[in-house]
Enzyme design. Structure first.
Site, PDB file in Angstrom:
ATOM      1  N   HIS A  97      11.308  70.944 -10.546  1.00 55.14           N
ATOM      2  CA  HIS A  97      11.358  70.216  -9.282  1.00 55.14           C
ATOM      3  C   HIS A  97      10.937  68.758  -9.455  1.00 55.14           C
ATOM      4  O   HIS A  97      10.113  68.420 -10.308  1.00 55.14           O
ATOM      5  CB  HIS A  97      10.425  70.863  -8.253  1.00 55.14           C
ATOM      6  CG  HIS A  97      10.984  72.087  -7.598  1.00 55.14           C
ATOM      7  ND1 HIS A  97      12.170  72.072  -6.893  1.00 55.14           N
ATOM      8  CD2 HIS A  97      10.514  73.367  -7.531  1.00 55.14           C
ATOM      9  CE1 HIS A  97      12.408  73.292  -6.415  1.00 55.14           C
ATOM     10  NE2 HIS A  97      11.422  74.089  -6.790  1.00 55.14           N
ATOM     11  N   CYS A 147      15.428  66.747  -8.965  1.00 53.66           N
ATOM     12  CA  CYS A 147      15.812  65.891  -7.848  1.00 53.66           C
ATOM     13  C   CYS A 147      15.081  64.551  -7.929  1.00 53.66           C
ATOM     14  O   CYS A 147      13.964  64.468  -8.424  1.00 53.66           O
ATOM     15  CB  CYS A 147      15.490  66.576  -6.524  1.00 53.66           C
ATOM     16  SG  CYS A 147      16.532  68.018  -6.178  1.00 53.66           S
TER      17      CYS A 147
END
Length: 265
Positions: A97, A147
């Site tokens: 992440h 991301c």
């Protein structure tokens, strides 16, 4: 006897098992990348450090025993950079992440960060410091399949523009992003401190192992007073304001993977 240049790598895969943020392909990504580095690019397996948050069999049949906490990741990267000499090739692969940290002084500004398994964020300032320490003639490639990864080396010139290609997919996937608000909520439960200042929570939880961005705020500007031409190369799965995908075709018998990691292997 001619000097043999070293090829060094740190590979990090975070699946966040048994949490609401769980991903499925990140460990697969770095295990496959280790195999690729050894077989195709001639890396010595002993010069590759693998950090994952679950028991994962590597290409050599051993298991990762070092958790990808913020402290452990930074220690592995610092060790790799400290060993570098002119002509050496350094490689860091992160699959997990990412997040964006709002800048209080800038209405539309953000800092980018990766999210280790313990939520001790590693920011673009930390990566900039590592690149600044690189000896002349050595190269350091950072591949981040997460991301908001487009800005992970702060102040680095962007080499690739925004993507205009959008492919439809019937596969199940999940964005590799934990919103800032969710990270703040998680850290608040750990510290019990009622503040929206994420730096306060990180310093309370991790002390001297927190990101340089929060340890010494003035360091951020000092780092960039001495910017020089560097050999830092950032390969990002998306732009700073975009998301990367964790693909999960396991329902059809396939193996989960990160889209960007899979594309470069």
């Amino acid at each position: 006897m001619a000097k043999v240049n070293k090829r060094l790598a740190v590979l990090v895969g975070c699946n966040y098992p048994n949490t609401q943020y769980e991903l499925h392909g990140c460990i697969n990504d770095v295990v496959a990348m280790k195999d690729l580095l050894v077989k195709r690019f001639g890396f010595d397996p002993t010069n590759i450090e693998l950090l994952t948050d679950a028991s994962a069999v590597t290409g050599e049949g051993s298991s990762s025993v070092v958790l990808p906490t913020g402290e452990n990741i930074k220690a592995a990267l610092s060790k790799m950079v400290s060993q570098a000499e002119a002509g050496d090739v350094l490689y860091f692969h992160y699959s997990g992440h990412g997040t964006r940290i709002p800048k209080p002084a800038h209405i539309f500004g953000h800092d980018e960060a990766i999210v280790p398994c313990d939520f001790n964020l590693i920011t673009d300032v930390d990566f900039r410091q590592l690149v600044n320490q690189l000896p002349k003639g050595a190269s350091f490639t950072i591949l981040s399949d997460s991301c908001h990864s487009g800005g992970l080396i702060d102040k680095e010139k962007e080499q690739i523009g925004p993507s205009t290609y959008r492919a439809a997919s019937s596969l199940s996937y999940k964005a590799k992003n934990i919103p800032f608000e969710s990270i703040l909520e998680h850290l608040t439960t750990l510290t019990g401190i009622n503040t929206s200042d994420i730096g306060t929570h990180l310093l309370e939880s991790f002390g001297a192992n927190a990101s340089l961005k929060f340890l010494t705020p003035q360091l951020e500007s000092e780092l960039f007073d001495f910017l020089k031409a560097d050999e830092g190369i950032l390969l990002s799965g998306c732009q700073a304001d975009e998301t990367s995908a964790d693909m999960n075709p396991m329902e059809s018998g396939g193996k989960a993977y990160g889209s960007f990691s899979n594309a470069v292997q």
